[in-house]
Design a protein around this motif. Structure first.
Motif, PDB file in Angstrom:
ATOM      1  N   THR A 370      13.570 -10.279   0.124  1.00 40.81           N
ATOM      2  CA  THR A 370      13.103  -8.899   0.315  1.00 40.81           C
ATOM      3  C   THR A 370      11.973  -8.911   1.346  1.00 40.81           C
ATOM      4  OG1 THR A 370      11.416  -9.033  -1.394  1.00 40.81           O
ATOM      5  CG2 THR A 370      13.659  -8.432  -2.095  1.00 40.81           C
ATOM      6  N   ASP A 371      11.451  -7.693   1.730  1.00 40.88           N
ATOM      7  CA  ASP A 371      10.527  -7.649   2.874  1.00 40.88           C
ATOM      8  C   ASP A 371       9.576  -6.459   2.845  1.00 40.88           C
ATOM      9  OD1 ASP A 371       9.492  -8.272   5.467  1.00 40.88           O
ATOM     10  OD2 ASP A 371      10.928  -6.893   6.387  1.00 40.88           O
ATOM     11  N   VAL A 372       9.161  -6.002   1.670  1.00 42.86           N
ATOM     12  CA  VAL A 372       8.311  -4.805   1.661  1.00 42.86           C
ATOM     13  C   VAL A 372       6.920  -5.106   2.217  1.00 42.86           C
ATOM     14  CG1 VAL A 372       9.538  -3.802  -0.303  1.00 42.86           C
ATOM     15  CG2 VAL A 372       7.438  -5.149  -0.695  1.00 42.86           C
ATOM     16  N   CYS A 373       6.253  -4.047   2.671  1.00 45.14           N
ATOM     17  CA  CYS A 373       4.886  -4.145   3.186  1.00 45.14           C
ATOM     18  C   CYS A 373       4.130  -2.922   2.674  1.00 45.14           C
ATOM     19  CB  CYS A 373       4.926  -4.173   4.708  1.00 45.14           C
ATOM     20  SG  CYS A 373       3.318  -4.387   5.500  1.00 45.14           S
ATOM     21  N   VAL A 374       3.002  -3.161   2.007  1.00 46.74           N
ATOM     22  CA  VAL A 374       2.271  -2.056   1.360  1.00 46.74           C
ATOM     23  C   VAL A 374       0.801  -2.105   1.760  1.00 46.74           C
ATOM     24  CG1 VAL A 374       3.862  -2.041  -0.611  1.00 46.74           C
ATOM     25  CG2 VAL A 374       1.751  -3.401  -0.723  1.00 46.74           C
ATOM     26  N   PRO A 375       0.082  -0.970   1.588  1.00 46.03           N
ATOM     27  CA  PRO A 375      -1.361  -1.012   1.823  1.00 46.03           C
ATOM     28  C   PRO A 375      -1.997  -2.092   0.940  1.00 46.03           C
ATOM     29  CG  PRO A 375      -0.621   1.252   1.587  1.00 46.03           C
ATOM     30  CD  PRO A 375       0.547   0.381   1.231  1.00 46.03           C
ATOM     31  N   GLY A 404      -2.427 -10.772   4.391  1.00 44.17           N
ATOM     32  CA  GLY A 404      -3.381 -10.061   5.232  1.00 44.17           C
ATOM     33  C   GLY A 404      -2.805  -8.780   5.805  1.00 44.17           C
ATOM     34  N   ASP A 405      -1.487  -8.703   5.897  1.00 40.61           N
ATOM     35  CA  ASP A 405      -0.808  -7.496   6.369  1.00 40.61           C
ATOM     36  C   ASP A 405      -0.195  -6.683   5.223  1.00 40.61           C
ATOM     37  OD1 ASP A 405      -1.253  -7.849   9.139  1.00 40.61           O
ATOM     38  OD2 ASP A 405       0.351  -9.339   9.218  1.00 40.61           O
ATOM     39  N   GLY A 406      -0.327  -7.168   3.980  1.00 41.75           N
ATOM     40  CA  GLY A 406       0.277  -6.461   2.848  1.00 41.75           C
ATOM     41  C   GLY A 406       1.786  -6.645   2.758  1.00 41.75           C
ATOM     42  N   ASN A 407       2.294  -7.636   3.450  1.00 45.04           N
ATOM     43  CA  ASN A 407       3.742  -7.877   3.547  1.00 45.04           C
ATOM     44  C   ASN A 407       4.102  -9.088   2.684  1.00 45.04           C
ATOM     45  OD1 ASN A 407       5.839  -9.073   6.316  1.00 45.04           O
ATOM     46  ND2 ASN A 407       6.453  -7.844   4.579  1.00 45.04           N
ATOM     47  N   PHE A 408       5.084  -8.924   1.774  1.00 40.94           N
ATOM     48  CA  PHE A 408       5.486 -10.112   1.023  1.00 40.94           C
ATOM     49  C   PHE A 408       6.996 -10.156   0.828  1.00 40.94           C
ATOM     50  CE2 PHE A 408       5.021  -7.059  -2.431  1.00 40.94           C
ATOM     51  CZ  PHE A 408       6.042  -7.380  -3.299  1.00 40.94           C
ATOM     52  N   HIS A 409       7.479 -11.369   0.607  1.00 37.62           N
ATOM     53  CA  HIS A 409       8.902 -11.607   0.389  1.00 37.62           C
ATOM     54  C   HIS A 409       9.117 -12.133  -1.021  1.00 37.62           C
ATOM     55  CE1 HIS A 409       9.086 -11.169   4.676  1.00 37.62           C
ATOM     56  NE2 HIS A 409       8.346 -12.227   4.866  1.00 37.62           N
ATOM     57  N   CYS A 410      10.123 -11.594  -1.666  1.00 28.95           N
ATOM     58  CA  CYS A 410      10.572 -12.136  -2.935  1.00 28.95           C
ATOM     59  C   CYS A 410      11.838 -12.939  -2.637  1.00 28.95           C
ATOM     60  CB  CYS A 410      10.853 -10.983  -3.895  1.00 28.95           C
ATOM     61  SG  CYS A 410      11.296 -11.524  -5.525  1.00 28.95           S
ATOM     62  N   GLY A 440       3.052   4.281  -0.476  1.00 24.07           N
ATOM     63  CA  GLY A 440       2.724   4.476   0.941  1.00 24.07           C
ATOM     64  C   GLY A 440       3.095   3.317   1.829  1.00 24.07           C
ATOM     65  N   GLY A 441       3.971   2.438   1.337  1.00 20.25           N
ATOM     66  CA  GLY A 441       4.379   1.277   2.128  1.00 20.25           C
ATOM     67  C   GLY A 441       5.719   1.478   2.804  1.00 20.25           C
TER      68      GLY A 441
ATOM     69  N   LEU B 129      -9.422   8.396   3.050  1.00 14.78           N
ATOM     70  CA  LEU B 129     -10.172   7.205   3.448  1.00 14.78           C
ATOM     71  C   LEU B 129      -9.913   6.112   2.422  1.00 14.78           C
ATOM     72  CD1 LEU B 129     -12.226   5.580   5.068  1.00 14.78           C
ATOM     73  CD2 LEU B 129     -14.037   6.667   3.739  1.00 14.78           C
ATOM     74  N   ASN B 130      -9.352   5.021   2.880  1.00 10.57           N
ATOM     75  CA  ASN B 130      -9.088   3.876   2.011  1.00 10.57           C
ATOM     76  C   ASN B 130      -9.800   2.657   2.588  1.00 10.57           C
ATOM     77  OD1 ASN B 130      -6.965   4.582  -0.145  1.00 10.57           O
ATOM     78  ND2 ASN B 130      -6.183   5.553   1.710  1.00 10.57           N
ATOM     79  N   PRO B 131     -11.054   2.443   2.163  1.00 10.18           N
ATOM     80  CA  PRO B 131     -11.829   1.351   2.776  1.00 10.18           C
ATOM     81  C   PRO B 131     -11.153  -0.007   2.621  1.00 10.18           C
ATOM     82  CG  PRO B 131     -13.244   2.775   1.464  1.00 10.18           C
ATOM     83  CD  PRO B 131     -11.830   3.185   1.167  1.00 10.18           C
ATOM     84  N   GLU B 132     -10.504  -0.237   1.476  1.00 10.71           N
ATOM     85  CA  GLU B 132      -9.851  -1.534   1.285  1.00 10.71           C
ATOM     86  C   GLU B 132      -8.677  -1.733   2.231  1.00 10.71           C
ATOM     87  OE1 GLU B 132      -8.685  -2.203  -2.725  1.00 10.71           O
ATOM     88  OE2 GLU B 132     -10.652  -3.048  -3.211  1.00 10.71           O
ATOM     89  N   ASP B 133      -8.067  -0.628   2.639  1.00 10.31           N
ATOM     90  CA  ASP B 133      -6.902  -0.715   3.515  1.00 10.31           C
ATOM     91  C   ASP B 133      -7.267  -0.475   4.977  1.00 10.31           C
ATOM     92  OD1 ASP B 133      -5.360  -1.051   1.239  1.00 10.31           O
ATOM     93  OD2 ASP B 133      -5.157   1.108   0.979  1.00 10.31           O
TER      94      ASP B 133
END
Lengths: 488, 488
Positions: A370-375, A404-410, A440-441, B129-133
């Motif tokens: 998988t390839d989602v990316c989230v805040p 660091g980009d909020g992107n992960f693979h399962c 919001g991803g 505003l999302n400081p963490e993001d």
């Protein structure tokens, strides 16, 4: 996407995923000896093939999408040949599919409507290296490792690294990124100009011929439009890329955390402190356990960050020190720092072998990523829900992420012979995509939409954006011949 | 674009520049009381004006392009109102022009075909505003200074700084950049999502509603297409921006060089060393002399670099040290370093006042800024040829540049009453644009195409790119009602 899937040749997606353009494979009426001769006249007879084995090699990428072979494969050597191939196919209404290294993960090269596959790998020239300007031009078949080898003496490198030794123009087509993106950006930030053969054969320079300013405000950003177009708007025949200086010093590190939240909090704080970290990769405890078993290591089987720092000797030491403080304040432990290339290589080996370690969890089975990316702020919650879903679904799926980009693979390991398990994986992947959308991803941080995520794209961007994308597609490819059935 | 042109209200371009869409200003047949009432019904009667003075205020930006007033001005407060305004104008075939702070420099807001100017400045909400993001959403009327004031407590800032306190969505529309771009990128790298009202009133979210992942590979990059679209594809009503951590330490510096080559060589070497310099600005000896005279300073009247370093205390000191070595090896001298905010302010004052210092060279005259951007290696040659051309053309034009990006401005001071001089300036500007094109550069690094550079755009990108841009424009704005006559 830090792994290879060379051996996966399975039917995918399972029957529950409806692909409306899926055709029965029938002989195409345009497929005549006369047509093939016109292709041979352009690229030379040895550079056209209709052999079954060749067509099947070009009918899939490294994903589990069903192999859909093209009707013919052609190998051009020049942009003029690509232009003539495109014009010939355009005039006869024949679909065309650009093909690079075939290392995509979303079925982007499958010939779902048949047609001519254009293998770009014989266009392998590197030119216009301008070290003072940090720019170079690569033809469609140049891979990132080939380029970095070519650059070695120059003190420069191209940092975007999706794992596979993909062609750089293929990486343009999928808006690839990978482990270095947190510092150096994705392909979007590292392409200055593109030479593109449009569906009707005209040659477009997205920023004008031979142009390579570091920035420009001249007209619509065509370069940005073609980055991530997945072969559906034109053939990317050459890319002018932005290069970076090879850092004076590199330090790698690995650190274990009591829980996922602590690992993600550390990541956010490192970024918030403005530390120019080059890589920050997350592996969950299942993945770490698999890596230990696969590589005979003894890392703590806890949520873990793999880190890398680039800079001058002094700045790297400072980054390391500042990161250590942050990590310890979040309960991180079991540090291992590696400064020399060999030590760094050993340390990163676990991360690089993650895919094979995951596969080894269930020998003889296949993998799907998988390839989602989230805040970032939503990452712990999404990771935890995903792990619970894995348990509830009775699926094996270690997690690795470009955190660091909020992107992960399962990395889902499944039995391709088990139709029920394939369904469970497909359902899980859809739920995960929607879980990312709910916070919001995006359903794809770097692999693209391809064949399998078109429904999720619709849910992600909405009807107005989708119809705007369709209008652009229709304007640039009115006959819908460029890699039809993908993205939209 | 580090300056303001508030007082310039001259006819521009001179007669030699042919603008094909230039219309005589005639009453428009659609301009009926009924039509105005339909606008009033949407935004309220006080928020619609046809007063001459108001229309003239909206008929130009800060450039010397001729004032072309719209027929009416409307001030919406919500995206729904923008949508209704757009739909109303669309159904009646009325041109619409989005208007922000009016600080553009290429005539982008002039109503060359009349129509309704939509002043976006009452849409002034900052949200999400999302400081963490590192993300925030701003409506169309929020300026960069307002945002940075809002962010002050958060430890974050938005670094793109074109000089003027422009609206951020206006900066999106022109792909603005400025002094910090060498480190933090231009608007292209700092926009995550856009809410756009399309010409027919539909509301588009370029990356999907409320989405803000740091990266995405989901479908065509609509966000990138609207950045730099100069109001010709839709109204940008909200932008989701990428924020950055306020650096722990900042050091400013200034350094003089024996010649231009030495200043540019130093810049290249600083970048090649991977030093994460935040600002590196060039002023030529004419500009330095003007600054000395204007501000009562005594800097060496030589090619000069203004520099700024951001980072931790330690990393900034290291950057300063490394830069000093580079600069000295190129013959740089007359260093001045400033660490405290007040001292930094004094040091940068010369650069910030450059425009006024240039104007003071010929009191009572007006200014016009060029905007070419070239590959760094070609910068010395282009700068020297440009200085020779200035002499040959008998024009006053100090040079200032975002030299780290290869972007520089020639601040031409001219007598607007002198038709012959205006012609000479226009000819010089065209030659400079073509000089940049000849070395692989662009005619506009950050100001945009607007009205005056459409011929140069054609020369820059070529017919295929231009026709592709036109196809996109026709697909998204089939009636050519969005800011007609600009860019293409």
């Amino acid at each position: 996407a830090q792994f290879l899937l060379k051996t996966v040749k399975e039917f995918w997606p399972p029957s529950s995923v409806v692909i409306s353009t899926w055709p029965p494979f029938l002989p195409q009426e345009w497929l005549t000896e006369d047509f093939l001769n016109s292709l041979r006249a352009i690229v030379g007879a040895p550079n056209v093939s209709t052999a079954t084995v060749v067509r099947e090699q070009h009918g899939q990428d490294e994903s589990m999408h069903r192999n859909c072979p093209p009707d013919a494969v052609a190998w051009p050597r020049t942009v003029e040949q690509v232009s003539l191939l495109a014009a010939t196919c355009y005039s006869r209404g024949v679909p065309v599919i650009p093909f690079g290294t075939g290392t995509g993960l979303e079925g982007g090269v499958t010939a779902v409507q048949g047609g001519v596959c254009v293998n770009m790998m014989k266009m392998d020239q590197i030119s216009e290296l301008n070290p003072e300007d940090f720019t170079v031009a690569v033809e469609a078949g140049v891979t990132r490792k080939t380029l970095n080898k070519y650059l070695r003496e120059s003190g420069l490198w191209f940092p975007v690294d999706p794992g596979a030794d993909a062609s750089l123009c293929g990486m343009v087509a999928t808006a690839a990124s990978g482990t270095n993106a947190v510092r150096y950006g994705t392909m979007r930030q590292n392409v200055l100009n593109l030479q593109v053969v449009l569906p009707d054969g005209r040659v477009l320079h997205t920023a004008g011929q031979s142009r390579r300013p570091r920035k420009s405000a001249a007209g619509y950003h065509l370069t940005g439009l073609f980055v991530g177009s997945e072969g559906t708007l034109g053939f990317i025949t050459q890319a002018t890329l932005r290069l970076h200086g090879i850092p004076e010093a590199t330090v790698a590190a690995i650190c274990a955390f009591p829980n996922i939240q602590a690992a993600v909090d550390s990541t956010v704080q490192v970024l918030q402190a403005g530390l120019p970290i080059a890589r920050i990769e997350f592996l969950d405890e299942v993945m770490m356990s698999a890596c230990n078993r696969y590589s005979g290591l003894s890392y703590a089987e806890l949520p873990t960050l793999f880190l890398e720092f680039h800079g001058t000797q002094q700045s790297v030491e400072e980054q390391v020190g500042a990161t250590e403080v942050i990590v310890q304040s979040n309960g991180g432990s079991d540090f291992a720092w590696a400064r020399e290339p060999e030590a760094r290589g050993r340390l990163w080996a676990a991360r690089h072998n993650a895919w094979y370690a995951a596969l080894a969890l269930r020998p003889g089975k296949k993998g799907y990523s998988t390839d989602v990316c989230v805040p970032l702020s939503c990452l712990p919650e999404v990771l935890l829900e995903t792990k619970k879903d894995l348990l509830d679904s009775n699926l094996t799926g270690p997690l690795v992420g470009h955190v660091g980009d909020g992107n992960f693979h399962c990395l889902l390991i499944l039995d391709p012979e088990d139709a029920e398990e394939k369904e469970r994986v497909a359902d899980f992947a859809k739920r995960l995509g929607r879980r990312a959308l709910a916070v919001g991803g995006t359903c794809t941080g770097e692999h693209g939409i391809g064949l399998g995520k078109r429904q999720l794209l619709r849910e992600e961007v909405g009807e107005v954006a989708l119809s705007t994308m369709r209008q652009i597609k229709m304007a640039l490819d009115p006959k819908n011949l460029m890699n039809p059935g993908k993205v939209l």
